[in-house]
Design a protein around this motif. Sequence first.
Motif, PDB file in Angstrom:
ATOM      1  N   SER A   1       4.705 -42.829   3.940  1.00 28.68           N
ATOM      2  CA  SER A   1       3.783 -43.877   4.390  1.00 28.68           C
ATOM      3  C   SER A   1       3.503 -43.680   5.880  1.00 28.68           C
ATOM      4  O   SER A   1       4.429 -43.679   6.698  1.00 28.68           O
ATOM      5  CB  SER A   1       4.429 -45.246   4.157  1.00 28.68           C
ATOM      6  OG  SER A   1       3.832 -46.228   4.963  1.00 28.68           O
ATOM      7  N   ALA A   2       2.227 -43.536   6.231  1.00 28.78           N
ATOM      8  CA  ALA A   2       1.847 -43.365   7.638  1.00 28.78           C
ATOM      9  C   ALA A   2       2.209 -44.600   8.452  1.00 28.78           C
ATOM     10  O   ALA A   2       2.613 -44.485   9.614  1.00 28.78           O
ATOM     11  CB  ALA A   2       0.354 -43.064   7.751  1.00 28.78           C
TER      12      ALA A   2
ATOM     13  N   LEU B   1       6.249 -37.434   8.749  1.00 30.91           N
ATOM     14  CA  LEU B   1       5.277 -36.362   8.487  1.00 30.91           C
ATOM     15  C   LEU B   1       3.901 -36.941   8.176  1.00 30.91           C
ATOM     16  O   LEU B   1       2.885 -36.443   8.671  1.00 30.91           O
ATOM     17  CB  LEU B   1       5.742 -35.491   7.319  1.00 30.91           C
ATOM     18  CG  LEU B   1       6.768 -34.420   7.621  1.00 30.91           C
ATOM     19  CD1 LEU B   1       7.255 -33.777   6.338  1.00 30.91           C
ATOM     20  CD2 LEU B   1       6.200 -33.377   8.562  1.00 30.91           C
ATOM     21  N   LYS B   2       3.869 -37.969   7.352  1.00 32.09           N
ATOM     22  CA  LYS B   2       2.596 -38.597   6.989  1.00 32.09           C
ATOM     23  C   LYS B   2       1.912 -39.137   8.241  1.00 32.09           C
ATOM     24  O   LYS B   2       0.705 -38.995   8.424  1.00 32.09           O
ATOM     25  CB  LYS B   2       2.841 -39.689   5.964  1.00 32.09           C
ATOM     26  CG  LYS B   2       1.597 -40.269   5.364  1.00 32.09           C
ATOM     27  CD  LYS B   2       0.912 -39.256   4.494  1.00 32.09           C
ATOM     28  CE  LYS B   2       0.613 -39.888   3.161  1.00 32.09           C
ATOM     29  NZ  LYS B   2       0.109 -38.941   2.196  1.00 32.09           N
ATOM     30  N   TYR B   3       2.691 -39.764   9.120  1.00 27.46           N
ATOM     31  CA  TYR B   3       2.148 -40.286  10.376  1.00 27.46           C
ATOM     32  C   TYR B   3       1.573 -39.147  11.227  1.00 27.46           C
ATOM     33  O   TYR B   3       0.473 -39.241  11.766  1.00 27.46           O
ATOM     34  CB  TYR B   3       3.206 -41.053  11.141  1.00 27.46           C
ATOM     35  CG  TYR B   3       2.780 -41.400  12.546  1.00 27.46           C
ATOM     36  CD1 TYR B   3       1.806 -42.370  12.779  1.00 27.46           C
ATOM     37  CD2 TYR B   3       3.305 -40.724  13.639  1.00 27.46           C
ATOM     38  CE1 TYR B   3       1.384 -42.660  14.066  1.00 27.46           C
ATOM     39  CE2 TYR B   3       2.905 -41.010  14.937  1.00 27.46           C
ATOM     40  CZ  TYR B   3       1.937 -41.988  15.139  1.00 27.46           C
ATOM     41  OH  TYR B   3       1.513 -42.280  16.411  1.00 27.46           O
ATOM     42  N   LEU B   4       2.332 -38.054  11.348  1.00 35.27           N
ATOM     43  CA  LEU B   4       1.874 -36.928  12.158  1.00 35.27           C
ATOM     44  C   LEU B   4       0.581 -36.327  11.587  1.00 35.27           C
ATOM     45  O   LEU B   4      -0.312 -35.931  12.336  1.00 35.27           O
ATOM     46  CB  LEU B   4       2.964 -35.865  12.278  1.00 35.27           C
ATOM     47  CG  LEU B   4       4.194 -36.287  13.070  1.00 35.27           C
ATOM     48  CD1 LEU B   4       5.287 -35.233  12.982  1.00 35.27           C
ATOM     49  CD2 LEU B   4       3.845 -36.584  14.518  1.00 35.27           C
ATOM     50  N   HIS B   5       0.475 -36.305  10.267  1.00 34.67           N
ATOM     51  CA  HIS B   5      -0.776 -35.826   9.652  1.00 34.67           C
ATOM     52  C   HIS B   5      -1.938 -36.779   9.948  1.00 34.67           C
ATOM     53  O   HIS B   5      -3.086 -36.341  10.022  1.00 34.67           O
ATOM     54  CB  HIS B   5      -0.606 -35.664   8.142  1.00 34.67           C
ATOM     55  CG  HIS B   5       0.059 -34.370   7.766  1.00 34.67           C
ATOM     56  ND1 HIS B   5      -0.616 -33.171   7.723  1.00 34.67           N
ATOM     57  CD2 HIS B   5       1.336 -34.092   7.430  1.00 34.67           C
ATOM     58  CE1 HIS B   5       0.208 -32.218   7.361  1.00 34.67           C
ATOM     59  NE2 HIS B   5       1.399 -32.747   7.185  1.00 34.67           N
ATOM     60  N   SER B   6      -1.645 -38.050  10.137  1.00 32.24           N
ATOM     61  CA  SER B   6      -2.714 -39.009  10.428  1.00 32.24           C
ATOM     62  C   SER B   6      -3.245 -38.856  11.852  1.00 32.24           C
ATOM     63  O   SER B   6      -4.308 -39.389  12.166  1.00 32.24           O
ATOM     64  CB  SER B   6      -2.212 -40.444  10.214  1.00 32.24           C
ATOM     65  OG  SER B   6      -1.369 -40.865  11.274  1.00 32.24           O
ATOM     66  N   LEU B   7      -2.556 -38.123  12.701  1.00 28.57           N
ATOM     67  CA  LEU B   7      -2.985 -37.922  14.083  1.00 28.57           C
ATOM     68  C   LEU B   7      -4.039 -36.846  14.233  1.00 28.57           C
ATOM     69  O   LEU B   7      -4.570 -36.639  15.319  1.00 28.57           O
ATOM     70  CB  LEU B   7      -1.782 -37.570  14.967  1.00 28.57           C
ATOM     71  CG  LEU B   7      -0.691 -38.612  15.091  1.00 28.57           C
ATOM     72  CD1 LEU B   7       0.465 -38.064  15.916  1.00 28.57           C
ATOM     73  CD2 LEU B   7      -1.224 -39.907  15.699  1.00 28.57           C
ATOM     74  N   GLU B   8      -4.356 -36.128  13.187  1.00 22.23           N
ATOM     75  CA  GLU B   8      -5.323 -35.013  13.277  1.00 22.23           C
ATOM     76  C   GLU B   8      -6.693 -35.502  13.658  1.00 22.23           C
ATOM     77  O   GLU B   8      -7.168 -36.521  13.384  1.00 22.23           O
ATOM     78  CB  GLU B   8      -5.399 -34.262  11.952  1.00 22.23           C
ATOM     79  CG  GLU B   8      -4.084 -33.583  11.632  1.00 22.23           C
ATOM     80  CD  GLU B   8      -4.102 -32.862  10.290  1.00 22.23           C
ATOM     81  OE1 GLU B   8      -5.064 -33.014   9.509  1.00 22.23           O
ATOM     82  OE2 GLU B   8      -3.145 -32.145  10.040  1.00 22.23           O
TER      83      GLU B   8
END
Length: 128
Positions: free
Chosen positions: A55-56, A121-128
Motif C-alpha cells: 500500500s502506497a 516499495l509501493k510508495y517509492l514507485h509512486s514517486l516516479e
Amino acid sequence: MSTSSSTAAERDFKRDFLKIFFLAFGVLLICFSIFSVNHHENNKYIIETLELNGSAEEGDALFKINCVGCHGITARGLVGPDLHSITQRLNDKEIIKQVTGGLTPPMPSFEIDPVNMSNLLKYLHSLE
C-alpha cells in the motif's frame, strides 16, 4: 645418507602441506556454508516481499516515520539522495537490499518485515 634425510624432510613438508591444505579447505567450507544459509534466508525474504502487493499510503506513513530525516519530507533528499525515480535506477531487489543492508553509508540498515517493505516499495514507485 643425504638421501634418507632429504626423504624425511620431504615427508615432513608433505605432511605439513596437507595439514595446511585441509585446514584452509575446512575454513573455506565453513565460510561457504554460512554464506549459503544467509543468502538463502535473504532470498526467501526478498521473494516473500515481492509476492506482496503493498500500500502506497502505508508506505508513505512508514517513510515519514523512518526516512524523512535523511531524504526529506517530500523524498527530494537532504543527507540522503532524492528518491524520485529511484525505481528507474534500481530494481526492487536492489532497493530491498539497500534498505535492509544500508549498503551506502551513512544509511543505516533497517529490520523491516516483508509487508512493510512491500508498502515502502509501493510508495517509492509512486514517486516516479
